[in-house]
Write an enzyme that holds these catalytic residues in place. Sequence first.
Site, PDB file in Angstrom:
ATOM      1  CG  HIS A 498      47.864  42.083  33.759  1.00 30.83           C
ATOM      2  ND1 HIS A 498      48.546  41.066  34.123  1.00 30.83           N
ATOM      3  CD2 HIS A 498      47.078  42.531  34.760  1.00 30.83           C
ATOM      4  CE1 HIS A 498      47.896  40.549  34.933  1.00 30.83           C
ATOM      5  NE2 HIS A 498      47.034  41.584  35.654  1.00 30.83           N
ATOM      6  CB  CYS A 514      43.886  42.316  36.447  1.00 31.80           C
ATOM      7  SG  CYS A 514      44.318  43.686  37.263  1.00 31.80           S
TER       8      CYS A 514
END
Length: 539
Positions: A498, A514
Amino acid sequence: MTDLATRPGADSASDDGVPTASVTATIADDAVVGDAAVDTTPATPSGVNTTAIDNAAAAEPAYAWAPAEPARKKKRLGLWIGIPAGVALVALVAASLTLIAPGTTVGGVAVGGMTAGGAADALQQRLDNTTIVLTGDGVEATVTAGQLGASVARSSTSTGVEIGAPELGARIDAKALADAAFAQHPAWNPTAWFSSPATTAVTLNADSATAALRKAAPRLYKDPVDAAVAFDAGSAAYVVTPAVEGQGVDIAAVQAAVTDAFNTGRTRVEVAAQAAPIEAKTTTTAAQSAADKLNNILNTAGFYVGTERTVPVDKATVASWITLSTGADGAVTYDVNQAAIQTAVDALPAAVNRAPVNATVITDSEGGVLQEESAGVTGRALGATDNVAAAFATQLKTGNAVYELPVTETAFTTTNLARRIEVNLSEQRATLFENEQVVQSWLISSGRDGYNTATGHFRVFAKLDYQNMGNPDLTKAPNYYTPDVPNVMYYNGDEALHGAYWHNNFGNQMSHGCVNMPLSAAAYTFDWAPMGTEVWVHY
């Protein structure tokens, strides 16, 4: 005259001993017996002296035997009388085989003693002589059968309209009735004599009867209005104007009265005018059926390649090809203008011909299609169109508006783009590969120690444009909160690729597991990688 008699006491025996009767006979001179003349001169026996006899005759009357009476012919008077009587009997028997039994009546007509042919003529003549008097309010005309068809005579004292059965088209099967009468009541069968009257139904020709009654009593009739079909430009569809029912005299009531009169032997019958509806020749139902067929043509009209309506035709244009008409029976029909269709056919090549367009699909490393990047389009070339307009016009007349064009197709090719994402934790870099060629590569920030990003082969299974990550209550796990994280692509549980707007320290471990990417890199990857894209995370 000469008297010949036996002598007194001459009852003597003949030479053969048989007594002879005394006979007196008077025979006229030149008498005739049978067909032969009788000689009145006595015969002289052989060996007799005729001179002595002659002398004796002169002195006293002469006596002689009368010649024997010829045998009488047999009388045949009975035979001559019997022959004509026999012939008459045979004729009578023969007649009885062709005549209808005495006393037989059909429809009030005595047909006994007639042949079937004669009876048929009598029955038809009896029907033709029937007069019908139509009564009702406002009916002042009196028309006889002879006058009907010429002029209508009016009388203020008239109570009805007289109409002859022939003008009504009244018909019976006279021959069949006569044949049936003979079959059931032949003259040769005495038990069939003086039978009960036979009855039959009289039929009227509806058109003839209506014409006669309408002419005699026009005020009893109101013409129906036919339903109509027309193209409505506003709705681009065929619409129906409903029929309006007319009114006239009930033919069935007249027919029943004529039948009753015929069977009861009356030649005149009064019928009260009863109103009956007159249906329009073009009914609303028939018109609607025609409109439905035409609207189906409008909705499907076009030039097709396979099941694809390659060249649709505007509804108003199709309607301009069609000319409506109504037949004598009220049926709505239509014709198609072939020349008008030819104008559309002339424009087909530009609308149909095209080059093929190749397809592009995104696949995984094994060739499995993940997404169609661009659709392929088959190329096509229109064939000869010389007979298309004529053939299409013929189809349209049957209600089929789908015309399949003669074309030659060229297949398109498909380009496969095998894509994957590789994350190198040692280099803190994400690289995009397409068909094993590097497309893009950026520095990233993976999970810091304690939140290290897991390694392995994964696939993108969820994509979100934005997502709030963490917990607004920072006192609770995971003890952080980041709202509106962009371009989120989950590939392993809660681990995702992301964008990161809160730092610019890419190339270093920064996240809670992440893979943080620059905003532009995350947006590019989000659009480039479809669902199912392979993600390989390694050192």
